[in-house]
Design an enzyme around this catalytic site. Structure first.
Site, PDB file in Angstrom:
ATOM      1  N   ASP A 120       0.841  -1.198   0.000  1.00 45.28           N
ATOM      2  CA  ASP A 120       0.000   0.000   0.000  1.00 45.28           C
ATOM      3  C   ASP A 120       0.876   1.249   0.000  1.00 45.28           C
ATOM      4  OD1 ASP A 120      -2.264   1.625   0.091  1.00 45.28           O
ATOM      5  OD2 ASP A 120      -2.357   1.608   2.287  1.00 45.28           O
ATOM      6  N   ARG A 261       4.962  11.833  11.397  1.00 50.10           N
ATOM      7  CA  ARG A 261       3.606  11.883  10.841  1.00 50.10           C
ATOM      8  C   ARG A 261       2.847  10.656  11.329  1.00 50.10           C
ATOM      9  NH1 ARG A 261       0.863   9.482   6.567  1.00 50.10           N
ATOM     10  NH2 ARG A 261      -0.709  10.742   5.507  1.00 50.10           N
ATOM     11  N   ASP A 263       0.232   8.277  11.080  1.00 50.51           N
ATOM     12  CA  ASP A 263      -0.660   7.854  10.003  1.00 50.51           C
ATOM     13  C   ASP A 263      -1.959   7.282  10.563  1.00 50.51           C
ATOM     14  OD1 ASP A 263      -1.078   7.133   7.095  1.00 50.51           O
ATOM     15  OD2 ASP A 263      -1.204   5.141   8.005  1.00 50.51           O
ATOM     16  N   GLU A 305      -2.283  12.787  10.820  1.00 50.94           N
ATOM     17  CA  GLU A 305      -2.982  12.584   9.559  1.00 50.94           C
ATOM     18  C   GLU A 305      -4.451  12.345   9.881  1.00 50.94           C
ATOM     19  OE1 GLU A 305      -4.023   9.864   5.850  1.00 50.94           O
ATOM     20  OE2 GLU A 305      -3.514   9.059   7.817  1.00 50.94           O
TER      21      GLU A 305
END
Length: 616
Positions: A120, A261, A263, A305
């Site tokens: 992914d 970050r 996710d 995110e």
């Protein structure tokens, strides 16, 4: 027991400052499991001890200036390591180009080890302690980070916290029947409980990966897989999962990563009978991670995110006293911007900016036009409905317009995750191709090319006018076009997001030196905008901001004021020349020309903008 006496003074000082809240949050969510909490504290101490002296000096400098990331000189660039320069060493060799772009914040897309055929895009991590072999090693990451710091560049890296790859060591041991590792995920003996979850939990990819559970044949059980069957959701109700995943995060920080970050942040806590999104426990865990970073590596930022509407996004900032994420994506403004490109009507975007302007100034958004992901049309449809725009029909119009399926529309996007039943397709494409530059070059229409390059630069000027940190997607600085070769790649052909994930063409990068080329015009145009933004305090995030009424629904007007500087910014989203019917009394200078220009009945060419500045 916690051995306070054996701690290094600096670590102890930071721990004592946060200890009461940390203990309360941890014990509340993990039911007073003091053994797990004590281990958590010892783990934090371990990563503090292992942190290099150079990074500790970096921490001290940022502790002295805690808002170091909020200035008007911040500019980010998001890139895939392999697409930009092959591997981490390649990125390091091109850092001078990064600096030439005016960038001081590099976001490296997922690069930890993941199965190439079930990754992914790198979001199915099989080992949080290894870099994908074709991209380099953890040592390469640390060396790159060190070189970035020497050049004043911060490094951001994705931390995939909701799930692991089914090839992760924990998943392998779970498949082997070890209950301890099955308890790190969500395993069920039959479909009874999963079916109950399905009644309230939305599907993320209803077409490409329907449902939220998959059958694990090796153990004859059902496992939760919210995103894809090869991504197994982690069970954060198990403190071992949280402890070990926080350790994985801190290990990245100790390799020089400055911005983590987080996710899929809203998804990390699961509870039967809920949507398994945005639950209170999520906020508690993110707050604990924030505290952990403050103790081990202060100055590290958490980027959440949270791809949702503002009402659900803003809570992830936490409060002033108890912050969670330092920064969040301004996804709604991004989507509203492309809506405005398609409709030439600024009313929704104006409404969206009014919502953002009403938020406290300490909230820092990452602003962007394009990123690695698709454009999802999560717009304010109750607001649009008053203008006769119904959700399903309007989404189709936006996709058809920006996909070039309507006569006269120059966008060249492709649909992503199309669901004909719901009419909920999203859109992919580079900024330049969506602006019509690709179509103009194909048609060899110089007039159209000039106009659409102007649109590209106008959108970036709007990006730079917003408070927060602007982030450019690698390639946008030279107007990179769509890459259609993904259709021929068996590992990519069914994911249209690879349309805008093409390799950076370094031959085209060389053309930035020629102002008569598309690459040169866009590169030099962006550099001019960036330099103006960095040299004027009015672009600081602390500035007062408001909507300027131009009495023209094709023009967005924004006002900014800071330390005696006032900016009137006007953006024409029409393909025709328009007039902003404003009547400001002060004497203004056009920042693009350096010449005086009255802020009265301002004429703006098609797809152009004006930055008008006055100083008190």
């Amino acid at each position: 027991m916690i051995d306070w006496g054996a701690m290094k003074p600096e670590f102890r000082k930071r721990l004592e400052k946060n200890y009461d809240e940390l203990k309360w949050l941890y014990c509340e969510i993990y039911h007073n499991d003091m053994q797990a909490f004590t281990y958590f504290i010892s783990m934090l101490e371990q990563y503090y001890e292992e942190r290099s002296e150079v990074l500790k000096e970096w921490d001290e400098a940022r502790e002295m200036v805690p808002d170091w990331y909020k200035g008007n000189e911040m500019l980010g660039m998001l890139m895939y390591t392999n697409c930009f320069a092959g591997n981490l060493q390649g990125v390091e060799k091109h850092l001078d180009y990064v600096k030439e772009c005016g960038v001081n914040y590099v976001h490296l897309m997922p690069l930890l080890e993941s199965p190439p055929d079930r990754s992914d895009g790198g979001y199915a991590v099989s080992d949080f302690r290894k870099v994908q072999p074709n991209l380099g090693t953890m040592e390469d990451l640390a060396h790159l980070s060190d070189q970035c710091h020497n050049k004043g560049i911060s490094v951001c890296l994705d931390f995939v916290m909701n799930h692991t790859s089914e090839d992760h060591e924990w998943a392998k041991r779970a498949r082997a029947g070890e209950k301890e590792y099955q308890d790190r995920y969500f395993f069920y003996d039959n479909w009874d409980i999963p079916n109950q979850f399905e009644k309230t939990v939305p599907q993320v990819f209803p077409q490409t990966a329907p449902g939220n559970f998959s059958w694990c044949d090796e153990v004859q059980k059902v496992v939760m897989t919210t995103f894809y069957p090869y991504q197994w959701d982690l069970n954060y109700a198990n403190p071992t999962v949280f402890n070990d995943m926080t350790a994985n995060m801190l290990n990245l920080c100790n390799h020089g990563v400055d911005i983590i970050r987080l996710d899929a942040t809203p998804y990390i806590w699961k509870e039967l009978g809920t949507s398994c999104r945005n639950l209170p426990q999520v906020h508690a865990l993110v707050r604990i991670m924030h505290i952990a970073a403050d103790i081990v590596c202060p100055g590290t930022l958490l980027l959440g995110e949270v791809v949702m509407e503002p009402s659900k996004v803003v809570p992830y900032f936490g409060s002033v006293d108890k912050p969670e994420c330092h920064m969040l994506y301004n996804v709604t403004t991004m989507a509203s911007t492309w809506h405005t490109v398609a409709t030439h009507d600024v009313r929704l975007l104006r409404h969206q900016m009014e919502t953002v302007f009403a938020l406290p100034k300490q909230y820092t958004f990452l602003n962007y036009l394009r990123c690695h992901d698709d454009i999802g049309w999560g717009l304010d449809y109750p607001f649009l409905r008053q203008f006769g725009m119904e959700e399903v029909a309007h989404k189709k119009f936006l996709n058809d317009c920006l996909g070039g399926k309507i006569y006269g529309c120059d966008g060249r996007g492709e649909l992503y995750n199309d669901d004909p039943r719901l009419g909920d397709a999203r859109l992919c494409g580079t900024t330049a191709s969506l602006c019509g530059i690709e179509a103009a070059e194909f048609e060899e229409n110089e007039e159209k090319l000039k106009r659409n390059i102007r649109l590209d630069l106008m959108l970036h000027a709007f990006l730079f006018t917003q408070s927060g940190i602007p982030v450019i997607y690698s390639g946008d600085e030279i107007g990179q076009l769509n890459d259609y070769t993904y259709h021929e790649n068996p590992l990519k052909y069914d994911d249209s997001r690879y349309l805008h994930r093409g390799d950076l063409n370094w031959d085209e990068v060389e053309l930035r030196k020629d102002p008569d080329t598309r690459q040169g015009e866009i590169f030099n145009g962006l550099r001019k905008l960036e330099k103006i933004r960095a040299s004027h305090p009015v672009f600081e995030s602390a500035a007062d901001t408001w909507i300027v009424e131009p009495y023209n629904d094709h023009i967005l007007g924004i006002g900014r004021y800071y330390e005696g500087q006032k900016l009137i910014a006007l953006f024409n989203f029409s393909s025709y020349d328009e007039t902003a019917w404003i009547d400001e009394q002060e004497t203004y200078v056009d920042l693009m020309t350096g010449k005086e220009r009255p802020a009265k009945a301002v004429g703006i060419p098609a797809y152009d903008f004006a930055w008008l500045l006055t100083t008190y």
